[in-house]
Design a protein around this motif. Structure first.
Motif, PDB file in Angstrom:
ATOM      1  N   CYS A 198      10.155  -7.842   1.619  1.00 36.96           N
ATOM      2  CA  CYS A 198       9.039  -8.298   2.440  1.00 36.96           C
ATOM      3  C   CYS A 198       9.374  -8.450   3.898  1.00 36.96           C
ATOM      4  N   LEU A 241       7.150  -8.891   8.049  1.00 40.40           N
ATOM      5  CA  LEU A 241       6.095  -9.679   8.654  1.00 40.40           C
ATOM      6  C   LEU A 241       5.229  -8.953   9.673  1.00 40.40           C
ATOM      7  N   ASN A 242       5.154  -7.654   9.637  1.00 38.62           N
ATOM      8  CA  ASN A 242       4.568  -7.023  10.819  1.00 38.62           C
ATOM      9  C   ASN A 242       3.462  -5.965  10.622  1.00 38.62           C
ATOM     10  N   THR A 276      -0.331 -13.512   6.017  1.00 38.10           N
ATOM     11  CA  THR A 276       0.392 -13.443   7.296  1.00 38.10           C
ATOM     12  C   THR A 276      -0.518 -14.069   8.353  1.00 38.10           C
ATOM     13  N   GLN A 303       0.631  -0.362   9.765  1.00 36.69           N
ATOM     14  CA  GLN A 303       2.000  -0.348   9.232  1.00 36.69           C
ATOM     15  C   GLN A 303       2.989   0.234  10.231  1.00 36.69           C
ATOM     16  N   SER A 324       5.158  -4.531   7.263  1.00 46.40           N
ATOM     17  CA  SER A 324       6.008  -5.471   6.543  1.00 46.40           C
ATOM     18  C   SER A 324       7.294  -4.781   6.106  1.00 46.40           C
ATOM     19  N   CYS A 360       6.053  -5.660   1.522  1.00 46.45           N
ATOM     20  CA  CYS A 360       5.003  -6.503   0.942  1.00 46.45           C
ATOM     21  C   CYS A 360       3.622  -6.031   1.376  1.00 46.45           C
ATOM     22  N   ASN A 417       0.361  -7.450   3.035  1.00 48.22           N
ATOM     23  CA  ASN A 417      -0.051  -8.582   3.859  1.00 48.22           C
ATOM     24  C   ASN A 417      -1.565  -8.652   3.982  1.00 48.22           C
TER      25      ASN A 417
END
Length: 361
Positions: A8, A10-11, A307, A318, A334, A337, A339
């Motif tokens: 995972c 975060l973006n 998120t 992505q 991510s 993951c 989000n």
């Protein structure tokens, strides 16, 4: 509880250019103003017709190859003859989308016949198809000026990411030969569905013919099922085979893509601290962060989670971009993951039962 994740991240992505262009808008201008807009939008474009013919030709080439090598081709010839007849009857865009989804099923069966039950041969076919389609459908990102293949989940990427390394490892472990073969065949099926769906301009919040074929393939027309389209960056909810709801999402970045497949949902947790195994300074590093909801769909840290720091979701998020919320950690995909915004992931958390399936393609 803290999640230490190699999956995972975060973006999120940006708006750019797909090289083969958007011929549908051009075609619509040619018909003039005498046709009502709704009728106009429903007419198949010439590029749509050409793509269908080209894909059908690929199918025919495989069937002819099987005939020439003495392989089993009778049932495939019947499918081919039926598809040729059907192609002459298509009058609406939706007809072409459904036709393409069915043709993706036929292509999978043809490639399985071509592989002759050999898992290694089928894996080579999958690898070649992923590379060829990806190279033919590069997306140019205006944010960083780079070109990205849109099917990186189906490629062989560095550090063992992508479905090809997973399947190679499965082959090397010497498990059930039938299971390995089936897993490769399913990955190829998902890739062909991605290809068919890529040209489908149906809004993300409507049922897609490729979703329908995936539900049928897995006999998943009862109960609750989530379907994630990687090219659309969208998640659709089906209940007893009926479309009910849709959300825009952000999935794995190019080099850490979300894995395709079908997975059970489990481990519904709240207020989880997420941490990376990557060292500070690594391009894959992110600061520890607490999220409101997590749902596991695959081992090694693959989750659906909210998120709250992202503002932008949907197509191309992505890839590297400037998130409109301003958070730097929201500026690419991510680490694998799926989000969603907090409110929407909360809806899934409270309304989709554990054990339900998620299909990703």
């Amino acid at each position: 509880m803290a999640f230490l994740l190699n999956a995972c991240g975060l973006n999120a992505g940006a708006h750019g250019t797909v090289y083969h262009g958007d011929e549908s808008r051009i075609e619509q201008k040619k018909y003039g103003q005498n046709i009502h807009n709704e009728q106009l939008e429903n007419l198949p474009t010439q590029s749509m017709k050409n793509r269908a013919k080209e894909t059908l030709q690929v199918f025919e080439n495989i069937v002819n190859q099987l005939k020439g090598s003495g392989g089993e081709s009778a049932s495939l010839q019947q499918r081919l003859d039926s598809a040729k007849k059907q192609l002459t009857t298509l009058t609406r865009q939706q007809d072409y989308y459904s036709f393409s989804a069915q043709l993706a099923v036929d292509l999978t069966e043809a490639q399985k016949a071509r592989a002759g039950g050999n898992a290694q041969s089928l894996l080579s076919i999958l690898k070649e198809e992923g590379e060829n389609w990806g190279n033919a459908h590069k997306w140019h990102n205006p944010y960083d000026g780079k070109d990205y293949l849109l099917d990186s989940s189906y490629l062989e990427l560095d550090d063992g990411y992508g479905v090809i390394p997973d399947l190679k490892a499965e082959l090397a472990q010497g498990g059930s030969s039938q299971k390995v073969y089936d897993d490769i065949a399913n990955a190829l099926f998902h890739l062909y569905m991605l290809e068919a769906n890529f040209n489908d301009t149906t809004p993300y919040n409507k049922e897609h013919p490729t979703d329908r074929q995936l539900l049928k393939h897995y006999d998943a027309q009862n109960g609750q099922v989530l379907v994630v389209s990687l090219t659309e960056q969208a998640l659709r909810v089906y209940e007893n085979g009926q479309f009910t709801k849709a959300f825009l999402v952000t999935t794995g970045r190019y080099n850490r893509p979300t894995p395709p497949g079908i997975f059970p949902l489990s481990d519904y947790l709240t207020n989880q601290l997420m941490m990376t195994l990557e060292p500070p300074g690594s391009p894959e590093y992110y600061d520890p962060v607490t999220v409101n909801y997590t749902i596991k769909f695959r081992d090694v840290g693959y989750l659906l989670h909210d998120t709250w720091w992202r503002k932008d979701y949907g197509p191309y998020t992505q890839f590297p971009h400037q998130d409109s919320g301003g958070d730097k950690q929201a500026g690419t995909g991510s680490h694998g993951c799926v989000n969603l915004p907090t409110e929407q992931l909360g809806w899934i958390f409270h309304n989709i039962k554990p054990g339900s399936k998620i299909i990703i393609y």
